[in-house]
Enzyme design. Structure first.
Site, short mmCIF file in Angstrom:
data_model
loop_
_atom_site.label_atom_id
_atom_site.label_comp_id
_atom_site.label_asym_id
_atom_site.label_seq_id
_atom_site.Cartn_x
_atom_site.Cartn_y
_atom_site.Cartn_z
CB THR A 165 79.60 -24.85 90.87
OG1 THR A 165 79.98 -25.28 92.17
CG2 THR A 165 80.52 -23.73 90.42
CD GLU A 249 84.23 -32.63 90.42
OE1 GLU A 249 83.57 -31.92 91.19
OE2 GLU A 249 83.77 -33.67 89.88
CG LEU A 344 101.65 -15.57 111.13
CD1 LEU A 344 102.57 -16.04 110.03
CD2 LEU A 344 102.44 -15.31 112.42
#
Length: 400
Positions: A165, A249, A344
């Protein structure tokens, strides 16, 4: 909507928290929401966004003011994580930068290391990552193959990291390496490696199912010379450091999960209140009401537990087992909630223009990173059977 049902979050009731929440919401509205499509196409956010967050004091909030932080407690970091998650924002890797890398430096770095990196990190002008995972190992950090060999006044690093990341944008990465390979002193150590070092290369950002605006890539090290003073903590203690810091974390992942679940429920309430079927709002059907009641109940339960975990972390008392429970349970809950909410929305829930579709794609990885949920169960079980495992270890028997 939800505020009429959920208990007030006591950890966020101070005037400072309310002011911070308003500023974060304005930041999201003015600096992020309208740019998501463009950032997803580019596979990353602009560096200017990092600098804007830094200018507002949203980075490294719980770092001491002496190192450029705001000197606040972790609850402000938690609030930022949740507010971003409510809107399904995954592109800026702010939390990894502020909640993982910065604490590593603050707790284990030398004064020179802290003075060099933390103030730059707080401004957003220096973006960071952490290099643990390798192609051959994920949760098994002891199996890493990236090596660091001492030579004169530096280490020579060779190896590869993956799923990093902030990897493509990072200016610095804290990298787990194997030191003293093949000797009795063999162990895992942590090195601070700047991306400008010769031999430090970045791969092309991955094309992922979700988190499309988050730059995630491989890092390659080809005879990278790293000064010995860039060793973080003591040599050979890297694994112990990582295990200690993983609790924080995992809590950040859990906080992201409850924020994301809350956002999904709010958006589904709004949609089902206006979308009609058979001449009535979808919210008028008992199935809709029951599903959202179930989701909201699970959200409230997890909010209460995570508020407790947040306070424990701020007091440096959060255990590995509690963090594992939070990460495992909250991410499972988040996945279930988003799945129910997407249902939904009907067919529109599968259209990328609707935030619920992004949330559905983005949240799946949370059950994988920061230690898979299967690993979380192992860690929880070790706590449950700690005494038994210790006895088996003394008897040199493997746990059944």
């Amino acid at each position: 909507m939800l505020q009429h049902v959920l208990l007030e979050r006591e950890i966020y009731t101070s005037e400072e928290h309310k002011m911070m929440q308003a500023m974060i919401q304005d930041f999201i509205k003015n600096e992020i929401i309208d740019h998501l499509d463009d950032w997803e196409k580019k596979g990353m956010v602009p560096r200017e966004l990092w600098e804007r967050a830094g200018a507002l004091g949203l980075l490294c909030m719980d770092m001491p003011e002496d190192y450029g932080g705001s000197g606040l407690d972790f609850s402000f970091n938690a609030l930022f994580i949740e507010e971003m998650a409510k809107e399904g924002i995954t592109g800026p890797g702010f939390s990894l930068h502020s909640d993982i890398v910065a604490p590593y430096l603050l707790k284990y770095g030398t004064e020179a290391q802290k003075q060099k990196y933390l103030p730059q990190m707080a401004t957003g002008k220096f973006i960071t990552s952490i290099g643990m995972t390798e192609p051959n190992c994920g949760s098994d950090l002891k199996a890493i193959k990236t090596t660091a060999v001492k030579k004169d006044d530096h280490y020579v690093v060779n190896g590869q990291k993956t799923f990093i990341t902030n990897g493509f944008m990072c200016d610095m990465s804290i990298v787990a390496v194997k030191t003293n390979s093949g000797t009795e002193k063999e162990g895992v150590s942590l090195l601070i490696m700047e991306s400008s070092y010769e031999g430090f290369e970045k791969g092309i950002p991955f094309k992922k199912i979700g988190m499309k605006a988050q730059d995630t890539c491989e890092l390659f090290f080809d005879n990278v010379k790293v000064p010995k003073e860039n060793l973080l903590g003591e040599e050979g203690l890297g694994f112990k450091i990582m295990m200690t810091e993983l609790a924080r974390e995992r809590l950040t992942v859990a906080l992201n999960a409850i924020g994301g679940a809350e956002g999904a429920i709010e958006k589904t309430i709004a949609y089902t209140s206006t979308r009609t079927a058979f001449k009535q709002p979808i919210a008028g059907f008992q199935n809709t009401q029951f599903k959202l009641a179930e989701c909201t109940s699970q959200l409230q339960i997890h909010q209460t537990f995570l508020d407790r975990c947040t306070l424990l972390l701020a007091a440096h008392q959060l255990t590995s087992e509690s963090a594992s429970i939070a990460k495992y349970s909250a991410t499972e809950m988040h996945g279930n909630v988003v799945d129910e909410c997407l249902q939904l929305f009907g067919g529109y829930g599968y259209i990328w223009d609707y935030p619920i579709a992004r949330m559905y794609a983005d949240n799946r990885v949370a059950r994988i990173y920061a230690g898979t949920n299967e690993i979380m169960k192992i860690l929880i079980a070790r706590g449950l059977f700690k005494e038994l495992f210790q006895e088996l270890k003394k008897a040199k028997k493997k746990p059944f």
